[in-house]
Scaffold this active site. Structure first.
Site, PDB file in Angstrom:
ATOM      1  N   GLY A  99      -4.991  -2.635  -2.530  1.00 23.65           N
ATOM      2  CA  GLY A  99      -4.294  -1.356  -2.232  1.00 23.65           C
ATOM      3  C   GLY A  99      -3.522  -1.348  -1.204  1.00 23.65           C
ATOM      4  O   GLY A  99      -3.519  -2.006  -0.123  1.00 23.65           O
ATOM      5  N   GLY A 101      -3.415  -0.540   2.093  1.00 23.56           N
ATOM      6  CA  GLY A 101      -4.461  -0.127   3.205  1.00 23.56           C
ATOM      7  C   GLY A 101      -3.699   0.485   4.598  1.00 23.56           C
ATOM      8  O   GLY A 101      -4.411   1.172   5.302  1.00 23.56           O
ATOM      9  N   ARG A 102      -2.403   0.286   4.649  1.00 20.18           N
ATOM     10  CA  ARG A 102      -1.795   0.582   5.886  1.00 20.18           C
ATOM     11  C   ARG A 102      -0.286   0.901   5.712  1.00 20.18           C
ATOM     12  O   ARG A 102       0.491   0.968   6.436  1.00 20.18           O
ATOM     13  CB  ARG A 102      -1.862  -0.250   6.869  1.00 20.18           C
ATOM     14  CG  ARG A 102      -1.426  -1.778   6.717  1.00 20.18           C
ATOM     15  CD  ARG A 102      -1.270  -2.720   8.119  1.00 20.18           C
ATOM     16  NE  ARG A 102      -1.315  -3.948   7.688  1.00 20.18           N
ATOM     17  CZ  ARG A 102      -0.921  -4.716   8.729  1.00 20.18           C
ATOM     18  NH1 ARG A 102      -1.103  -4.263  10.041  1.00 20.18           N
ATOM     19  NH2 ARG A 102      -0.935  -5.892   8.542  1.00 20.18           N
ATOM     20  N   LYS A 122       4.563   1.242   7.322  1.00 20.42           N
ATOM     21  CA  LYS A 122       3.606   0.286   7.249  1.00 20.42           C
ATOM     22  C   LYS A 122       3.099   0.364   8.793  1.00 20.42           C
ATOM     23  O   LYS A 122       3.667   0.216   9.856  1.00 20.42           O
ATOM     24  CB  LYS A 122       4.223  -1.151   7.210  1.00 20.42           C
ATOM     25  CG  LYS A 122       3.126  -2.276   7.208  1.00 20.42           C
ATOM     26  CD  LYS A 122       3.772  -3.488   6.814  1.00 20.42           C
ATOM     27  CE  LYS A 122       2.711  -4.769   6.934  1.00 20.42           C
ATOM     28  NZ  LYS A 122       3.328  -5.982   6.394  1.00 20.42           N
ATOM     29  N   ASP A 134      -8.153  -0.536  10.032  1.00 20.59           N
ATOM     30  CA  ASP A 134      -7.689   0.736  11.016  1.00 20.59           C
ATOM     31  C   ASP A 134      -6.282   1.333  10.430  1.00 20.59           C
ATOM     32  O   ASP A 134      -6.003   2.274  10.856  1.00 20.59           O
ATOM     33  CB  ASP A 134      -7.567   0.308  12.312  1.00 20.59           C
ATOM     34  CG  ASP A 134      -6.504  -0.759  12.674  1.00 20.59           C
ATOM     35  OD1 ASP A 134      -5.742  -1.360  11.894  1.00 20.59           O
ATOM     36  OD2 ASP A 134      -6.414  -1.180  14.028  1.00 20.59           O
ATOM     37  N   ARG A 199       3.746  -4.475  -7.330  1.00 19.61           N
ATOM     38  CA  ARG A 199       3.453  -5.841  -7.198  1.00 19.61           C
ATOM     39  C   ARG A 199       2.567  -6.257  -8.540  1.00 19.61           C
ATOM     40  O   ARG A 199       2.218  -5.520  -9.320  1.00 19.61           O
ATOM     41  CB  ARG A 199       2.463  -6.098  -6.080  1.00 19.61           C
ATOM     42  CG  ARG A 199       2.810  -5.552  -4.856  1.00 19.61           C
ATOM     43  CD  ARG A 199       1.734  -4.865  -4.039  1.00 19.61           C
ATOM     44  NE  ARG A 199       2.574  -4.113  -2.798  1.00 19.61           N
ATOM     45  CZ  ARG A 199       2.625  -4.818  -1.492  1.00 19.61           C
ATOM     46  NH1 ARG A 199       2.007  -5.951  -1.254  1.00 19.61           N
ATOM     47  NH2 ARG A 199       3.207  -3.855  -0.567  1.00 19.61           N
ATOM     48  N   ASP A 269      -1.051 -10.022  -4.881  1.00 17.64           N
ATOM     49  CA  ASP A 269      -0.756  -8.648  -4.200  1.00 17.64           C
ATOM     50  C   ASP A 269       0.458  -8.720  -3.321  1.00 17.64           C
ATOM     51  O   ASP A 269       1.003  -7.771  -2.876  1.00 17.64           O
ATOM     52  CB  ASP A 269      -1.878  -8.091  -3.434  1.00 17.64           C
ATOM     53  CG  ASP A 269      -2.455  -9.046  -2.318  1.00 17.64           C
ATOM     54  OD1 ASP A 269      -2.896 -10.123  -2.726  1.00 17.64           O
ATOM     55  OD2 ASP A 269      -2.566  -8.705  -1.135  1.00 17.64           O
ATOM     56  N   ASN A 270       0.837  -9.871  -3.271  1.00 10.93           N
ATOM     57  CA  ASN A 270       2.094 -10.025  -2.418  1.00 10.93           C
ATOM     58  C   ASN A 270       3.320 -10.694  -3.218  1.00 10.93           C
ATOM     59  O   ASN A 270       4.097 -11.057  -2.453  1.00 10.93           O
ATOM     60  CB  ASN A 270       1.933 -11.057  -1.028  1.00 10.93           C
ATOM     61  CG  ASN A 270       0.857 -10.354  -0.077  1.00 10.93           C
ATOM     62  OD1 ASN A 270       0.794  -9.170   0.231  1.00 10.93           O
ATOM     63  ND2 ASN A 270       0.182 -10.971   0.638  1.00 10.93           N
TER      64      ASN A 270
HETATM   65  P1  AMP Z   1      -2.270  -8.548   3.241  1.00 16.88           P
HETATM   66  O1  AMP Z   1      -2.929 -10.056   3.479  1.00 16.88           O
HETATM   67  O2  AMP Z   1      -1.394  -8.436   4.762  1.00 16.88           O
HETATM   68  O3  AMP Z   1      -1.135  -8.729   2.265  1.00 16.88           O
HETATM   69  O4  AMP Z   1      -3.229  -7.519   3.100  1.00 16.88           O
HETATM   70  C1  AMP Z   1      -4.227  -7.535   2.030  1.00 16.88           C
HETATM   71  C2  AMP Z   1      -4.942  -6.293   2.148  1.00 16.88           C
HETATM   72  O5  AMP Z   1      -5.429  -5.887   3.272  1.00 16.88           O
HETATM   73  C3  AMP Z   1      -3.881  -5.062   1.623  1.00 16.88           C
HETATM   74  O6  AMP Z   1      -4.699  -4.290   0.746  1.00 16.88           O
HETATM   75  C4  AMP Z   1      -3.490  -4.520   3.026  1.00 16.88           C
HETATM   76  O7  AMP Z   1      -3.282  -3.223   2.612  1.00 16.88           O
HETATM   77  C5  AMP Z   1      -4.910  -4.614   3.739  1.00 16.88           C
HETATM   78  N1  AMP Z   1      -4.719  -4.603   5.211  1.00 16.88           N
HETATM   79  C6  AMP Z   1      -4.350  -5.522   5.988  1.00 16.88           C
HETATM   80  N2  AMP Z   1      -4.193  -5.159   7.197  1.00 16.88           N
HETATM   81  C7  AMP Z   1      -4.786  -4.085   7.372  1.00 16.88           C
HETATM   82  C8  AMP Z   1      -5.103  -2.924   8.393  1.00 16.88           C
HETATM   83  N3  AMP Z   1      -4.973  -3.265   9.645  1.00 16.88           N
HETATM   84  N4  AMP Z   1      -5.516  -1.771   7.930  1.00 16.88           N
HETATM   85  C9  AMP Z   1      -5.805  -1.542   6.659  1.00 16.88           C
HETATM   86  N5  AMP Z   1      -5.665  -2.229   5.662  1.00 16.88           N
HETATM   87  C10 AMP Z   1      -5.112  -3.452   5.837  1.00 16.88           C
HETATM   88 MG    MG Z   2      -0.053  -7.505   1.267  1.00 20.85          MG
END
Ligand code: AMP
Ligand code: MG
Length: 517
Positions: A99, A101-102, A122, A134, A199, A269-270
């Site tokens: 989901g 997350g940020r 973001k 965070d 996605r 997810d990307n």
């Molecule tokens: P990513 O590898 O950047 O595609 O992130 C994978 C997952 O981790 C996604 O659900 C992001 O929203 C979550 N995520 C990555 N960094 C953070 C962060 N600093 N705070 C909250 N969620 C994060």
């Molecule tokens: Mg991502």
């Protein structure tokens, strides 16, 4: 003033729990969430092209109201804030719920031409999908996303966009190399823009949970909003839609291979349903050609997402999407045609593109071997990919002397070692070019239209980051300015076309990046 029409939250089921705490979100596509305000926001950079597309003038963008909106400190009329629910396969394994997350959406803006754009911040704070993290983003990763997404757009490569880059005035703690040395870094927020941020993982999660009702709603919504041109009965529409995603994804992979872009984290997810480059994390640009290269230190062992494997991984990801969609159709075999289209489209587009990169009028028998040999030479002789293809256009097919390619070598010993091999290859290349019997002007124009002169090389972005962390954002503007015309030589800007300097070879941020952002 932007007009908002927030279809996603209007048409898809939302989370009934409005408290902002990490949790599994079941039976809903999104959760209402308010950005967490920041102390001292400052607009560091913005994209005038993106602002123009949205119909915003620069004065408006610089107003106190917009600064508040772009930093999560306030909302403009029509904005609604939420985070969406998705899952994904990470490094080959099912990761369940992830989901936003940020990323916090501000809603869907509709411009004067009727085009729809989702806006999201973001780094605007925690959401129910933040798990233990965070919800924030650091300046360095935000600069990287801001610059690269706009550069991709100017390169003609489908991508999510960046409207703005705001420094939050707050510190964010990160352990950059996951080695137990956390440090405070400046925080930032990028406002990202795309017609749709949906996605593959949005469909995988309800499928994994057996929530057919939600999966169907998501499919119907995506078809209606993002693919209105696709018709047919329900099953035909699903198959045609999937085929369209396969075609777009295949074309995107050819673009990445063309310019030497390595995404770094091609988890499902990307992967964008629109075939856009999405989620700029530990991505990188090929300097010395190396098919096994990945900038992502987390993937240094397996190299699952290295340069050469990207097309194969894209196909694997599409198969996971087909698995998910297959749970709600009577005959999951219908998606086989789409997967076949992926291979066919990739091959066709790759051949057309690399024929153009090499200067050929079309792809002929024997060209595959010539290209393979070029790749092998580039790899073993440590030749810069961008410089090699760009400079190749300057060589005379009558007498292809290797001198113009000299600047593309990273290592003199290897240059000497492979001089003969290169000369032999150039002779065969020249022969092949002559066989087309075309004018130099025509050939050079075709080559220069697909072989960029300027790409956001890792070290160039790192230089802009170093300056910005010292309080000077002008490096971001200078770099973005050059990248606005990547295929045009810009006198006085030679520095931005230069190969990676020796100091950057093993410097973090230039050749190695962690997921910490
Ligand atoms: P990513 O590898 O950047 O595609 O992130 C994978 C997952 O981790 C996604 O659900 C992001 O929203 C979550 N995520 C990555 N960094 C953070 C962060 N600093 N705070 C909250 N969620 C994060
Ligand atoms: Mg991502």
């Amino acid at each position: 003033m932007l007009h908002f029409d927030n279809r996603l939250v209007r048409e898809l089921p939302g989370d009934t729990d409005s408290r902002n705490h990490p949790r599994p979100v079941i039976g809903a596509a999104w959760s209402p969430v308010t950005p967490t305000p920041v102390a001292a926001p400052r607009l560091l950079a913005w994209s005038r092209e993106m602002a123009e597309t949205l119909g915003l003038d620069e004065r408006e963008l610089h107003s106190a109201d917009w600064l508040a909106a772009l930093s999560g400190n306030g909302l403009l009329p029509g904005m609604e804030t939420y985070a969406t629910c998705y899952g994904g396969h990470q490094f080959g394994s099912w990761a369940d719920q992830l989901g936003d997350g940020r990323a916090i959406f501000l809603g869907e803006a509709v411009n004067h031409a009727g085009q729809r754009f989702e806006l999201q911040l973001k780094g605007a704070g925690r959401t129910p999908y933040s798990r233990r993290a965070d919800g924030r983003a650091v300046l360095r990763s935000s600069i990287r996303e801001f610059i690269c997404s706009e550069a991709m757009h100017h390169l003609g490569i489908p991508t999510t966009r960046a409207l703005s880059l705001v420094a939050t005035g707050e510190a964010v703690e990160r352990d950059m190399f996951y080695d137990g040395h956390p440090a405070d870094e400046p925080g930032a927020i990028v406002c990202r823009v795309a017609p749709s941020f949906i996605r593959f993982g949005h469909f995988e999660l309800p499928a994994a949970r057996g929530d057919e009702a939600l999966l169907r709603q998501l499919v119907d919504f995506t078809l209606a909003r993002d693919f209105p041109e696709i018709g047919g009965d329900p099953e035909q529409r699903m198959a045609r839609w999937f085929e369209e995603i396969c075609v777009r994804t295949a074309r995107l992979m050819v673009h990445w291979m063309r310019v030497g872009f390595v995404h770094g984290v091609m988890n499902t997810d990307n992967m964008s349903i629109l075939g856009l480059t999405i989620d700029y994390g530990p991505y990188g640009w090929i300097d010395n050609f190396d098919p096994a290269w990945t900038p992502n230190t987390t993937d240094a062992q397996g190299r699952r997402y290295c340069f050469a494997r990207q097309p194969m991984i894209a196909r694997w990801n599409l198969e996971r999407l087909a698995d998910a969609l297959g749970t709600i159709v009577p005959d999951p075999e219908v998606f086989g045609a789409g997967l076949d289209r992926f291979n066919a489209t990739y091959t066709q587009a790759f051949q057309r593109t690399f024929a153009a990169k090499l200067g050929f009028a079309g792809w002929r028998d024997g060209d595959a071997q010539l290209l393979e040999e070029a790749f092998d030479l580039l790899n073993r002789a440590e030749i810069d990919m961008t410089l090699f293809f760009r400079r190749l256009a300057d060589l005379s097919p009558g007498a292809p002397a290797a001198e113009p390619l000299g600047a593309a070598f990273y290592d003199t010993a290897r240059q000497v070692e492979h001089a003969e091999g290169l000369a032999a290859w150039l002779q065969r290349w020249a022969e092949r070019v002559r066989a087309d019997n075309e004018s130099d002007t025509l050939r050079q124009a075709r080559m220069n239209a697909v072989n960029p002169c300027y790409v956001p090389r890792n070290y160039l972005t790192q230089e802009a980051i170093d300056r910005a962390e010292q309080g000077n954002a002008s490096g971001i503007h200078e770099l973005l300015d050059v990248l606005r015309h990547p295929y045009r030589e810009q006198p006085g800007k030679e520095h931005f076309a230069a190969k990676r300097p020796a100091w950057a070879r093993n410097r973090p941020g230039c050749s190695m990046l962690s997921c910490s952002s």
